[in-house]
Design an enzyme around this catalytic site. Structure first.
Site, PDB file in Angstrom:
ATOM      1  N   CYS A   1       0.823  -1.210   0.000  1.00 51.44           N
ATOM      2  CA  CYS A   1       0.000   0.000   0.000  1.00 51.44           C
ATOM      3  C   CYS A   1       0.856   1.258   0.000  1.00 51.44           C
ATOM      4  O   CYS A   1       2.085   1.195   0.016  1.00 51.44           O
ATOM      5  CB  CYS A   1      -0.911   0.014   1.230  1.00 51.44           C
TER       6      CYS A   1
ATOM      7  N   SER B   1      -4.809  -4.905  -2.429  1.00 54.99           N
ATOM      8  CA  SER B   1      -5.357  -5.981  -1.596  1.00 54.99           C
ATOM      9  C   SER B   1      -4.581  -7.280  -1.804  1.00 54.99           C
ATOM     10  O   SER B   1      -4.483  -7.790  -2.923  1.00 54.99           O
ATOM     11  CB  SER B   1      -6.836  -6.211  -1.943  1.00 54.99           C
ATOM     12  N   ILE B   2      -4.042  -7.824  -0.690  1.00 49.87           N
ATOM     13  CA  ILE B   2      -3.263  -9.054  -0.730  1.00 49.87           C
ATOM     14  C   ILE B   2      -3.830 -10.089   0.243  1.00 49.87           C
ATOM     15  O   ILE B   2      -4.004 -11.249  -0.091  1.00 49.87           O
ATOM     16  CB  ILE B   2      -1.778  -8.782  -0.364  1.00 49.87           C
ATOM     17  N   ILE B   3      -4.084  -9.657   1.495  1.00 54.59           N
ATOM     18  CA  ILE B   3      -4.597 -10.537   2.539  1.00 54.59           C
ATOM     19  C   ILE B   3      -5.910  -9.959   3.067  1.00 54.59           C
ATOM     20  O   ILE B   3      -6.029  -8.744   3.224  1.00 54.59           O
ATOM     21  CB  ILE B   3      -3.572 -10.687   3.687  1.00 54.59           C
TER      22      ILE B   3
ATOM     23  N   ASN C   1       1.715  -0.044   5.446  1.00 49.64           N
ATOM     24  CA  ASN C   1       2.217  -0.479   4.143  1.00 49.64           C
ATOM     25  C   ASN C   1       3.112  -1.680   4.375  1.00 49.64           C
ATOM     26  O   ASN C   1       4.112  -1.571   5.079  1.00 49.64           O
ATOM     27  CB  ASN C   1       3.004   0.659   3.480  1.00 49.64           C
TER      28      ASN C   1
ATOM     29  N   GLU D   1       3.675  -6.195   4.850  1.00 48.43           N
ATOM     30  CA  GLU D   1       3.136  -7.479   5.278  1.00 48.43           C
ATOM     31  C   GLU D   1       3.793  -7.882   6.594  1.00 48.43           C
ATOM     32  O   GLU D   1       5.018  -7.770   6.744  1.00 48.43           O
ATOM     33  CB  GLU D   1       3.423  -8.579   4.241  1.00 48.43           C
TER      34      GLU D   1
ATOM     35  N   SER E   1      11.397 -12.231  -4.614  1.00 48.44           N
ATOM     36  CA  SER E   1      12.628 -11.735  -5.218  1.00 48.44           C
ATOM     37  C   SER E   1      13.840 -12.326  -4.502  1.00 48.44           C
ATOM     38  O   SER E   1      13.763 -12.686  -3.324  1.00 48.44           O
ATOM     39  CB  SER E   1      12.651 -10.200  -5.136  1.00 48.44           C
ATOM     40  N   GLY E   2      14.968 -12.382  -5.190  1.00 42.33           N
ATOM     41  CA  GLY E   2      16.196 -12.910  -4.598  1.00 42.33           C
ATOM     42  C   GLY E   2      17.103 -11.848  -4.016  1.00 42.33           C
ATOM     43  O   GLY E   2      18.270 -12.139  -3.705  1.00 42.33           O
TER      44      GLY E   2
END
Length: 636
Positions: A2, A52-54, A75, A77, A362-363
């Site tokens: 976000c 929106s993710i969770i 913003n 997780e 991502s690595g």
């Protein structure tokens, strides 16, 4: 993922302008295209844009506790939110959503500003305590998510996920810093806590800011501890712990209620993430790779080899960048001068991923803690040379100044004449680093204004703060606190957010980093090769040729672009008079750099890229195009 923004006025009778909060929030709408929300009360305004993710149905923000006395905008997780939630429920707190956001509200109620220590993840958040009239800002331990703030002396504080949010508040000054430009021309970016603006700061990773009673204080809540006492005889034990931590970290970052995939370049770090996704996911992971239509900069064959070996769903993309259109857009998204040209492939791989998923692993982070850069090998050589030569090392370094830099090893020999902290600091220099280059490039007035500027001061301070006496430990510690956050993580955040994609970095889980800091350097850099233990962990997981490949950076063919599609833009930006009239540069030197490169008599790609990105920033943010979303379109 976000975007957040807000303002706190110390005087509750001084209202926050809703139009300003909405403008600040809209300026980062690309970070959260799914929803917008606001909270305004006496002296406080909070804004939020949501990707929106969770908890897609009830996770909107700003979010409050039961009696609306504590509010948050967030913003990022929090991967361990279920664990923290259970602890809070045991303390008697009631939850009305399934989102990770709500643990911030109740966590603050339970533990105050120290609640941040409970959270495992990537985040930047604000908590408003209406009863105490206190604003708390917090940023994750390594700085995956950004957070900026501006103090308005005697009046309050303004904050946001990106600089452009703060600039929507008319009380925030836009005066730029000459020393920040000098640092940018040395490093390609502006190191924290500074920004390009005198009145705006980056909240540093692992820090909390508290504003109350007319004052602001910041404090560090976490730091890496390199002790330098690891035992290389425990290699197998370290290897087993690394394997378990990688598996856990990758599994945690696959929590989502939306489609998820991974970037795959064919290098060790992204291959590690993909390999552990295979082990922790019920279905073959989706992987995305990009390459340019230029063989030197294309890793698609290596990525394909890894994907086929692991059984991943593979989505390759060869791109021909519309670099003329993209460059002003990049300048707008970075908010301040930023010249790491790998932003271009990062943008395109993010764009390709967003067409398929909303979250991509991502690595990033594998090089900084596991000694994957050339400078780490060079640092080891220099320290061995210092030990072998003793007092003569300084003499050798002084004599090496007579050698041209075109001679292999001349730069490293010169470093022997410097203190170890300064020698490591200058390994981060790019572009206009050499003093004579700056002398030629700067105008007389600008040179005088930055006469005492020291772009390496922060590097030396961080280097000295490391508890370990091992020079390589100190170097890795420095990387984590400087280059990694101000360049690598800034680049990935802005380019992924530019296309509304959430990027997650499993190799930067703080428990994994704390473990890496305990591993002796002899199990990181061994026989002249970095990432030794990480390679060992992958021996039975990825093809051997991938582990034995030399490092290939995420590069772009900018030298060719500058002589091709970018040539008209370069001519316009560097030679139309506006750059000269800013009083920073000697126009004759800028013209020389451009002409020599254009005519293929020299390779000035990095310096010209820096100058162009700087001028694009000036035109968009200082010359002030009329509307934020229009700035990059009108920049040239």
């Amino acid at each position: 993922m976000c975007g957040i923004a807000g303002r706190f006025n110390y005087d509750p009778l001084r209202p926050v302008d809703r139009d300003v909060i909405e403008a600040m929030t809209d300026a980062v709408s690309h970070r959260g295209p799914d929803a917008a929300g606001y909270h305004l009360a006496p002296g406080i305004g909070l804004g939020h844009r949501r990707l929106s993710i969770i908890d897609l149905s009830t996770g909107d923000q700003p979010l409050a506790n039961e009696d609306d006395s504590v509010w948050t905008v967030f913003n990022g997780e929090i991967y361990n939110f279920a664990e923290v939630r259970a602890e809070l429920v045991a303390h008697g707190h009631r939850f009305r959503t399934n989102s990770d956001t709500e643990v911030i509200v109740h966590g603050y109620e339970q533990w105050g500003e120290r609640a941040v220590e409970k959270f495992r993840g990537m985040f930047a958040y604000a908590v408003w305590d209406a009863t105490a009239r206190r604003l708390v800002l917090a940023r994750d331990r390594v700085g995956v998510k950004p957070l900026y703030y501006a103090e308005l002396p005697g009046r309050g504080i303004v904050f946001g996920s990106e600089l452009k949010s703060l600039l929507e508040d008319p009380d925030v000054p836009r005066e730029w810093r000459p020393d920040a430009i000098d640092a940018y021309l040395t490093l390609l970016y502006i190191p924290a806590p500074a920004t390009i603006y005198k009145g705006i700061h980056k909240l540093e990773p692992g820090h909390v800011l508290v504003a109350e009673k007319g004052a602001v204080r910041t404090s560090r809540y976490w730091d890496l501890e390199f002790t330098g006492d690891g035992d290389p005889r425990r290699e197998q034990e370290y290897l087993e712990e690394l394997d378990a931590l990688l598996r856990e970290s990758v599994a945690l970052r696959q929590i989502a209620d939306v489609p998820l995939g991974a970037f795959l370049s064919g290098g060790i770090d992204s291959s590690a993430v993909a390999a552990y996704m295979v082990e922790t996911s019920p279905r073959p992971p989706l992987t995305i790779s990009v390459g340019f239509d230029h063989a030197k900069y294309d890793e698609l064959a290596h990525a394909r080899r890894v994907a086929e070996h692991l059984g991943c769903e593979f989505h390759p993309r060869t791109v021909t960048p519309d670099i003329v259109t993209l460059l002003p857009k990049l300048a707008w998204h970075f908010d301040e001068p930023f010249a790491d040209s790998s932003a271009v492939p990062t943008y395109y791989v993010s764009k390709a991923a967003r067409e398929l998923v909303t979250v991509a692993l991502s690595g990033d982070g594998g090089d900084e803690l596991w000694a994957g850069y050339t400078r780490h090998r060079v640092e080891s050589w220099e320290q061995n040379a210092r030990t072998a030569l003793g007092p003569a090392a300084g003499i050798a370094g002084t004599l090496a100044r007579a050698l041209p830099l075109s001679v292999k090893g001349a730069r490293s020999l010169r470093h022997l004449a410097s203190r170890p902290d300064q020698a490591y600091a200058i390994k981060h220099a790019y572009g206009m680093f050499e003093p004579d280059a700056k002398t030629r490039l700067y105008s007389g007035d600008f040179a005088a204004s930055v006469k005492h500027a020291d772009p390496f001061a922060m590097f030396r301070q961080v280097y000295a703060r490391c508890a370990s006496r091992d020079p390589l430990d100190r170097g890795l510690y420095t990387d984590v606190h400087t280059y990694m956050v101000d360049d690598i993580l800034t680049k990935v955040d802005r380019m992924s957010m530019a296309v509304s994609l959430e990027a997650r970095e499993p190799l930067l889980d703080h428990r994994l980093l704390e473990f890496a800091a305990r591993v002796p350097t002899s199990l990181k850099l061994k026989d002249g090769r970095g990432k030794y233990l990480l390679r060992k962990a992958l021996e039975r997981k990825v093809p051997r040729e991938i582990l034995e490949r030399g490092k290939q950076g995420f590069e772009a063919p900018i030298a060719e672009w500058l002589r091709g599609p970018l040539a008209p833009m370069a001519e316009s930006l560097l030679a139309d008079g506006r750059l000269r009239d800013r009083g920073v540069f000697d126009g004759r030197e800028v013209s020389r750099l451009w002409t020599e490169h254009r005519d293929n008599r020299a390779d000035h790609r990095h310096r010209l890229w820096q100058l162009m990105m700087l001028e694009l920033w000036f035109r968009q943010f200082i010359d002030q195009a009329p509307a934020p979303q229009a700035r990059y379109a009108e920049a040239i």
